[in-house]
Design a protein around this motif. Structure first.
Motif, short mmCIF file in Angstrom:
data_model
loop_
_atom_site.label_atom_id
_atom_site.label_comp_id
_atom_site.label_asym_id
_atom_site.label_seq_id
_atom_site.Cartn_x
_atom_site.Cartn_y
_atom_site.Cartn_z
N GLU A 1 57.86 -27.46 -40.34
CA GLU A 1 57.30 -28.67 -40.93
C GLU A 1 57.43 -29.88 -40.02
N THR A 2 58.61 -30.07 -39.43
CA THR A 2 58.81 -31.24 -38.57
C THR A 2 57.98 -31.14 -37.29
N PHE A 3 57.84 -29.92 -36.77
CA PHE A 3 57.02 -29.72 -35.57
C PHE A 3 55.56 -30.07 -35.85
N VAL A 4 55.03 -29.60 -36.98
CA VAL A 4 53.63 -29.88 -37.33
C VAL A 4 53.44 -31.38 -37.56
N LEU A 5 54.38 -32.02 -38.25
CA LEU A 5 54.27 -33.46 -38.50
C LEU A 5 54.23 -34.24 -37.19
N GLY A 6 55.10 -33.90 -36.25
CA GLY A 6 55.10 -34.58 -34.96
C GLY A 6 53.79 -34.41 -34.21
N CYS A 7 53.20 -33.21 -34.29
CA CYS A 7 51.92 -32.96 -33.62
C CYS A 7 50.80 -33.76 -34.26
N ILE A 8 50.82 -33.90 -35.59
CA ILE A 8 49.79 -34.68 -36.28
C ILE A 8 49.88 -36.15 -35.90
N LEU A 9 51.11 -36.67 -35.81
CA LEU A 9 51.29 -38.07 -35.42
C LEU A 9 50.77 -38.33 -34.00
N THR A 10 50.79 -37.29 -33.17
CA THR A 10 50.26 -37.41 -31.81
C THR A 10 48.75 -37.58 -31.81
N GLY A 11 48.11 -37.07 -32.86
CA GLY A 11 46.65 -37.14 -32.96
C GLY A 11 46.04 -35.75 -32.90
N CYS A 12 45.13 -35.47 -33.81
CA CYS A 12 44.47 -34.16 -33.85
C CYS A 12 43.05 -34.35 -34.36
N ASP A 13 42.35 -33.25 -34.60
CA ASP A 13 40.97 -33.33 -35.06
C ASP A 13 40.86 -33.88 -36.48
N TYR A 14 41.96 -33.87 -37.23
CA TYR A 14 41.91 -34.27 -38.63
C TYR A 14 42.31 -35.72 -38.86
N VAL A 15 43.08 -36.29 -37.96
CA VAL A 15 43.51 -37.68 -38.10
C VAL A 15 43.77 -38.25 -36.70
N LYS A 16 43.31 -39.48 -36.48
CA LYS A 16 43.49 -40.11 -35.18
C LYS A 16 44.89 -40.68 -35.06
N SER A 17 45.40 -40.64 -33.84
CA SER A 17 46.73 -41.18 -33.57
C SER A 17 46.64 -42.69 -33.36
N PRO A 18 47.67 -43.44 -33.79
CA PRO A 18 47.73 -44.86 -33.41
C PRO A 18 47.75 -44.97 -31.89
N GLN A 19 47.10 -45.97 -31.37
CA GLN A 19 46.99 -46.12 -29.92
C GLN A 19 48.37 -46.21 -29.27
N GLY A 20 48.55 -45.42 -28.22
CA GLY A 20 49.80 -45.46 -27.48
C GLY A 20 50.88 -44.53 -27.99
N VAL A 21 50.56 -43.69 -28.97
CA VAL A 21 51.54 -42.74 -29.50
C VAL A 21 51.24 -41.36 -28.94
N GLY A 22 52.08 -40.91 -28.01
CA GLY A 22 51.93 -39.59 -27.43
C GLY A 22 52.89 -38.59 -28.06
N ILE A 23 52.95 -37.41 -27.49
CA ILE A 23 53.75 -36.34 -28.08
C ILE A 23 55.24 -36.69 -28.09
N LYS A 24 55.73 -37.30 -27.03
CA LYS A 24 57.16 -37.63 -26.96
C LYS A 24 57.53 -38.72 -27.96
N THR A 25 56.68 -39.75 -28.05
CA THR A 25 56.94 -40.84 -29.01
C THR A 25 56.89 -40.32 -30.44
N ALA A 26 55.91 -39.47 -30.73
CA ALA A 26 55.76 -38.94 -32.09
C ALA A 26 56.97 -38.09 -32.49
N MET A 27 57.41 -37.21 -31.61
CA MET A 27 58.55 -36.36 -31.93
C MET A 27 59.83 -37.19 -32.04
#
Length: 482
Positions: A219-245
């Protein structure tokens, strides 16, 4: 699109391997990845409606290479547009439409244009439709006896489901979404020339350091990936994989706290962001897939979630929509609910579901592929070419001059016998057919004279029956005189 930056951050757990390692194993392929790669080389032909077989031959060659290594391939194709992804698809469609309009403008103007510009525009306008994919599927399934599955919606979810129920042993893809959907064993960077590849096992993800082992769970892994940005929801500008996790870890997987933290960092967060993230979670966990054993569509959550060697009991907080949906799914209350259709697509049962997923009917219209409703999407543009003739697409390529000569023979069936004889002489004497005629007419040493004569007659484009002795003799004499 995949999760931006995910694969480089988990590369430290990927295992360098050879594809031969999977000899005798069932390996599923993200076939649309091959189609996009090959279609880029024939984008002009596809978009402008010219007959081409490049994308078909490319996939065939890839499959034959895998079979030569002893693997058992299973080809998986994308299906209908996922409701949750419709906004993303509309944006892509708009970009393709803009490119198509520019192509039409260039074609209509008398000004000259560079082939590079046209090729670039065609690649931007290219859309791999279900009809184009069906051409490849038919050849692989009917001629090469390859098992083919059309996903109800996204191939990523379908491939992961097959992996999670152990229907296949590994997945070949370049899409990082495969890890988010929970594929047990994924093959990346496969090179069919050298056989080199990189293999990622889901159970090793906790070792990558992409998220703290103390916070690691599916669950936490999927949440972090979604915060990074995916096809279903856009990421806030400047939020990459490391920041999201890092946010998931610091906020203890509390979505409300994560959003507040993003606002404190000066990020522009839309009001619907919390709902959008939860809807994306629902889609990654419960997307509709096809079960080839039962022959029906089911939610992805019908399979066991992937597990790592070390996994915590950390759960998500302040995700009421996601939690409620999970509870409803466990009770089986949302199978026919309209709410479900807005996220993961309706679940279709019975013969229609089976026909869609085995590639016999169109995944969007649920009609046969040769139905007039579907035939218009065979090619992207119709600029005067015969776009609706599927035979033009799947015929093997032949020498253009030989093809022209055969067409001339067909077009002159009403001419006199002398005219036809002269046409046959020209065909045999042509430089293109000289070498072929030597092989076809003189190298066969069969003792059965009738078989030799029939072969010569067939090569010259005439269907000769046993009772047409005079015609056979005429063709033989003309061939030997030439």
């Amino acid at each position: 699109m995949g999760i931006q930056g995910l694969l480089p951050n988990v590369d430290n757990i990927s295992i360098k391997s050879k594809i031969d390692f999977f000899k005798g194993k069932r390996v599923a392929i993200d076939t649309y990845g091959w189609l996009h790669r090959s279609a880029a080389n024939c984008a002009e032909s596809i978009v402008l409606g010219k007959p081409t077989r490049v994308h078909i031959n490319y996939c065939i060659e890839k499959i034959r290479t895998l079979q030569g290594k002893g693997l058992i391939p299973v080809c998986v194709f994308d299906g209908a547009t996922l409701p949750m992804k419709r906004v993303t698809e509309e944006e892509r469609s708009k970009r393709r439409s803009d490119a198509k309009r520019e192509i039409i403008r260039l074609k209509s103007e008398k000004k000259s244009y560079s082939s590079y510009n046209m090729r670039s525009l065609c690649q931007k306008a290219l859309d791999i439709t279900p009809n184009i994919a069906h051409q490849v599927l038919e050849v692989l399934r009917d001629e090469y006896k390859i098992e083919c599955i059309v996903a109800p919606y996204e191939a990523d979810a379908q491939l992961s489901y097959l992996s999670r129920i152990k229907y296949i042993d590994a997945v070949i893809t370049e899409d990082s979404d495969m890890l988010v959907f929970g594929s047990i064993c994924t093959i990346y960077k496969y090179d069919d020339k050298t056989g080199n590849c990189r293999v990622i096992y889901w159970k090793d993800l906790y070792k990558s350091g992409v998220i703290s082992q103390l916070m690691f769970s599916y669950e936490t892994f999927v949440l972090g990936c979604i915060l990074t940005g995916c096809d279903y929801v856009k990421s806030p500008q400047g939020v990459g994989i490391k920041t999201a996790m890092k946010l998931v870890q610091e906020c203890n997987a509390d979505l409300e706290r994560i959003i507040l933290q993003l606002k404190d960092l000066g990020k522009d967060i839309p009001q619907s962001y919390a709902i959008d993230v939860q809807n994306a979670m629902i889609t990654f966990f419960h997307q509709t897939v096809y079960d080839p054993i039962e022959g029906n569509m089911v939610p992805l959550s019908n399979s066991d979630r992937p597990k790592s060697e070390i996994e915590t009991n950390v759960t998500l907080d302040n995700v009421p929509i996601f939690i409620e949906f999970n509870n409803q799914m466990k009770q089986g209350n949302l199978i026919e609910c309209n709410e479900m259709k807005n996220f993961i697509g309706p679940i279709i049962q019975g013969k229609v579901a089976k026909d869609i997923c085995l590639g016999f009917i169109h995944p969007e219209t649920h009609l046969a592929f040769d139905d007039p409703i579907n035939s218009h999407s065979e090619f992207q543009l119709n600029l005067g070419h015969d776009c609706n003739n599927r035979d033009n697409q799947i015929k093997p390529s032949r020498d253009s001059r030989a093809s022209l000569e055969k067409e001339n023979l067909d077009d002159n069936t009403g001419k006199s016998e002398c005219d036809i004889e002269e046409l046959i002489k020209q065909s045999i004497r042509s430089p293109v057919n000289r070498k072929k005629s030597n092989i076809s007419l003189f190298s066969h040493k069969e003792s059965h004279v009738g078989l030799k004569k029939k072969r010569r007659a067939i090569w010259l484009g005439s269907e000769v029956e046993n009772n047409a002795i005079k015609e056979i003799k005429l063709l033989d004499n003309l061939a030997y005189k030439a």
